[in-house]
Write an enzyme that holds these catalytic residues in place. Structure first.
Site, PDB file in Angstrom:
ATOM      1  N   TYR A 111      39.741  46.476  48.624  1.00  0.00           N
ATOM      2  CA  TYR A 111      40.693  46.120  47.581  1.00  0.00           C
ATOM      3  C   TYR A 111      41.853  45.305  48.148  1.00  0.00           C
ATOM      4  O   TYR A 111      42.610  44.690  47.389  1.00  0.00           O
ATOM      5  CB  TYR A 111      41.264  47.357  46.890  1.00  0.00           C
ATOM      6  CG  TYR A 111      40.251  48.248  46.218  1.00  0.00           C
ATOM      7  CD1 TYR A 111      38.932  47.840  46.017  1.00  0.00           C
ATOM      8  CD2 TYR A 111      40.610  49.518  45.779  1.00  0.00           C
ATOM      9  CE1 TYR A 111      38.015  48.669  45.413  1.00  0.00           C
ATOM     10  CE2 TYR A 111      39.691  50.355  45.175  1.00  0.00           C
ATOM     11  CZ  TYR A 111      38.385  49.928  44.996  1.00  0.00           C
ATOM     12  OH  TYR A 111      37.477  50.768  44.405  1.00  0.00           O
ATOM     13  N   HIS A 138      31.620  53.492  50.923  1.00  0.00           N
ATOM     14  CA  HIS A 138      31.782  52.798  49.645  1.00  0.00           C
ATOM     15  C   HIS A 138      30.440  52.485  48.984  1.00  0.00           C
ATOM     16  O   HIS A 138      30.264  52.711  47.776  1.00  0.00           O
ATOM     17  CB  HIS A 138      32.587  51.512  49.860  1.00  0.00           C
ATOM     18  CG  HIS A 138      33.297  51.036  48.646  1.00  0.00           C
ATOM     19  ND1 HIS A 138      34.404  50.233  48.688  1.00  0.00           N
ATOM     20  CD2 HIS A 138      33.062  51.236  47.322  1.00  0.00           C
ATOM     21  CE1 HIS A 138      34.828  49.969  47.464  1.00  0.00           C
ATOM     22  NE2 HIS A 138      34.018  50.557  46.615  1.00  0.00           N
ATOM     23  N   ASN A 171      46.904  57.008  29.389  1.00  0.00           N
ATOM     24  CA  ASN A 171      45.737  57.620  30.018  1.00  0.00           C
ATOM     25  C   ASN A 171      46.004  59.087  30.362  1.00  0.00           C
ATOM     26  O   ASN A 171      45.158  59.951  30.150  1.00  0.00           O
ATOM     27  CB  ASN A 171      45.347  56.851  31.281  1.00  0.00           C
ATOM     28  CG  ASN A 171      44.764  55.489  30.989  1.00  0.00           C
ATOM     29  OD1 ASN A 171      44.374  55.195  29.859  1.00  0.00           O
ATOM     30  ND2 ASN A 171      44.705  54.647  32.004  1.00  0.00           N
ATOM     31  N   ILE A 211      39.129  58.304  37.677  1.00  0.00           N
ATOM     32  CA  ILE A 211      40.177  57.464  38.271  1.00  0.00           C
ATOM     33  C   ILE A 211      40.365  56.184  37.457  1.00  0.00           C
ATOM     34  O   ILE A 211      40.051  55.083  37.909  1.00  0.00           O
ATOM     35  CB  ILE A 211      39.861  57.119  39.744  1.00  0.00           C
ATOM     36  CG1 ILE A 211      38.389  56.680  39.903  1.00  0.00           C
ATOM     37  CG2 ILE A 211      40.159  58.300  40.653  1.00  0.00           C
ATOM     38  CD1 ILE A 211      38.062  56.103  41.269  1.00  0.00           C
ATOM     39  N   LEU A 222      36.294  53.812  31.853  1.00  0.00           N
ATOM     40  CA  LEU A 222      36.480  53.158  30.551  1.00  0.00           C
ATOM     41  C   LEU A 222      35.620  51.900  30.428  1.00  0.00           C
ATOM     42  O   LEU A 222      35.798  51.106  29.505  1.00  0.00           O
ATOM     43  CB  LEU A 222      37.956  52.803  30.341  1.00  0.00           C
ATOM     44  CG  LEU A 222      38.935  53.978  30.387  1.00  0.00           C
ATOM     45  CD1 LEU A 222      40.368  53.500  30.229  1.00  0.00           C
ATOM     46  CD2 LEU A 222      38.597  55.029  29.330  1.00  0.00           C
ATOM     47  N   ASP A 275      43.430  56.281  44.361  1.00  0.00           N
ATOM     48  CA  ASP A 275      42.129  55.889  44.902  1.00  0.00           C
ATOM     49  C   ASP A 275      42.138  54.405  45.235  1.00  0.00           C
ATOM     50  O   ASP A 275      42.311  53.566  44.356  1.00  0.00           O
ATOM     51  CB  ASP A 275      41.028  56.188  43.876  1.00  0.00           C
ATOM     52  CG  ASP A 275      39.655  55.815  44.385  1.00  0.00           C
ATOM     53  OD1 ASP A 275      38.934  56.720  44.844  1.00  0.00           O
ATOM     54  OD2 ASP A 275      39.292  54.625  44.323  1.00  0.00           O
ATOM     55  N   LYS A 287      38.044  54.028  51.355  1.00  0.00           N
ATOM     56  CA  LYS A 287      36.595  53.922  51.534  1.00  0.00           C
ATOM     57  C   LYS A 287      36.219  52.976  52.677  1.00  0.00           C
ATOM     58  O   LYS A 287      36.900  51.962  52.914  1.00  0.00           O
ATOM     59  CB  LYS A 287      35.956  53.414  50.239  1.00  0.00           C
ATOM     60  CG  LYS A 287      36.378  54.195  48.999  1.00  0.00           C
ATOM     61  CD  LYS A 287      35.802  53.605  47.733  1.00  0.00           C
ATOM     62  CE  LYS A 287      36.431  54.241  46.493  1.00  0.00           C
ATOM     63  NZ  LYS A 287      37.784  53.745  46.231  1.00  0.00           N
TER      64      LYS A 287
END
Length: 282
Positions: free
Chosen positions: A52, A108, A240, A228, A190, A47, A77
């Site tokens: 980013y 997004h 994970n 994700i 998380l 993802d 996105k």
């Protein structure tokens, strides 16, 4: 190699691996190798997003994998600065040049004040109709905003990706998504590590002999969420992914669900958040 991540079916008939790797904040120059390591662990879902700044590295990583591209699922996105019909089409073209095949394309952020998210959604519907992307969805949308875009186009998103973790469980959004056949996907599952210091989580982790991160991710998976988590090294990738290897009891699931405070940890309100990130100049 561990077992490959299990998939769940989306409303358009496509399948998505229920656990993927979020690649925001991965240090520059390290992502292709990290993706290869992730595939060896069992990940098949990556993802990313235009904002980013690493779509080209995702494309490089995909080309370096020793598995068929069709066995990997990639999400990116629409950037905040490219809302609007023509702008969204241009933004997708730029992402496709950087990545190659895109499996899922999301808006997004809705940015309602711009009054352009409907036009952006119409562009995504066109991309899907033309076969340029398999699946389309949204991120950070409220039920009312989804109803508007679906009412204008007749097309509901397959996924709504939202901030979601034990202290912000988005119950109303999840309930609405479920009634419309929309999968709920958790970003920051998380809570950027904050929830891992919670005493209830730590106590459960000790009782099941698992890490706090595994316990939280297992809660997501058993809740039917697509998740994700981020990881920047092999140890965290494997830790994970090991959330697949056990189950939480009903009592432990209830304990974690009781942690909900129904308040964003990052202060990003979908109805007011607005930016021009990722703008592509003409």
């Amino acid at each position: 190699m561990n077992n490959i991540a299990r998939t769940v079916l989306m409303r358009d008939g496509a399948s998505i691996p229920q656990m993927g790797l979020g690649v925001m904040y991965v240090p520059e120059g390290t992502l292709p190798e990290l993706m290869r390591e992730a595939v060896n662990v069992g990940y098949r879902h990556f993802d990313t997003a235009t904002v980013y700044g690493n779509e080209a590295e995702v494309g490089e990583g995909l080309r370096s994998l020793d598995i068929d591209r069709n066995d990997v699922f990639v999400t990116t996105k629409l950037p905040d600065g490219m809302h609007g019909y023509d702008q969204a089409l241009r933004a997708f073209d730029a992402s496709a040049r950087a990545i190659g095949k895109i499996d899922l394309y999301l808006i997004h952020w809705p940015q309602p004040a711009k009054e352009l998210y409907g036009d952006s959604w119409r562009a995504l519907v066109r991309l899907q109709e033309e076969g340029r992307v398999r699946s389309i969805g949204v991120a950070n949308f409220t039920p009312d905003l989804i109803e508007r875009i679906a009412g204008e186009t007749g097309v509901y998103p397959v996924i709504n990706q939202v901030e979601l973790h034990p202290r912000f469980q988005q119950r109303n959004v999840r309930e609405y998504n479920g009634t419309k056949g929309i999968l709920t996907q958790a970003w920051s599952p998380l809570e950027h590590g904050l929830v891992l210091t919670n005493e209830e989580i730590i106590d459960i982790a000790k009782s099941v002999k698992r890490s706090p991160a595994q316990v939280v991710l297992r809660w997501h998976l058993q809740s039917g969420l697509v998740v994700i988590p981020k990881a920047a090294n092999t140890r965290h990738l494997a830790d994970n992914f090991a959330a697949w290897d056990f189950e939480l009891s009903h009592a432990d699931m209830t304990r974690i669900s009781s942690l909900d405070q129904n308040q964003s940890s990052f202060g990003l309100d979908p109805m007011t958040y607005e930016s021009e990130r990722g703008r592509i100049e003409s």
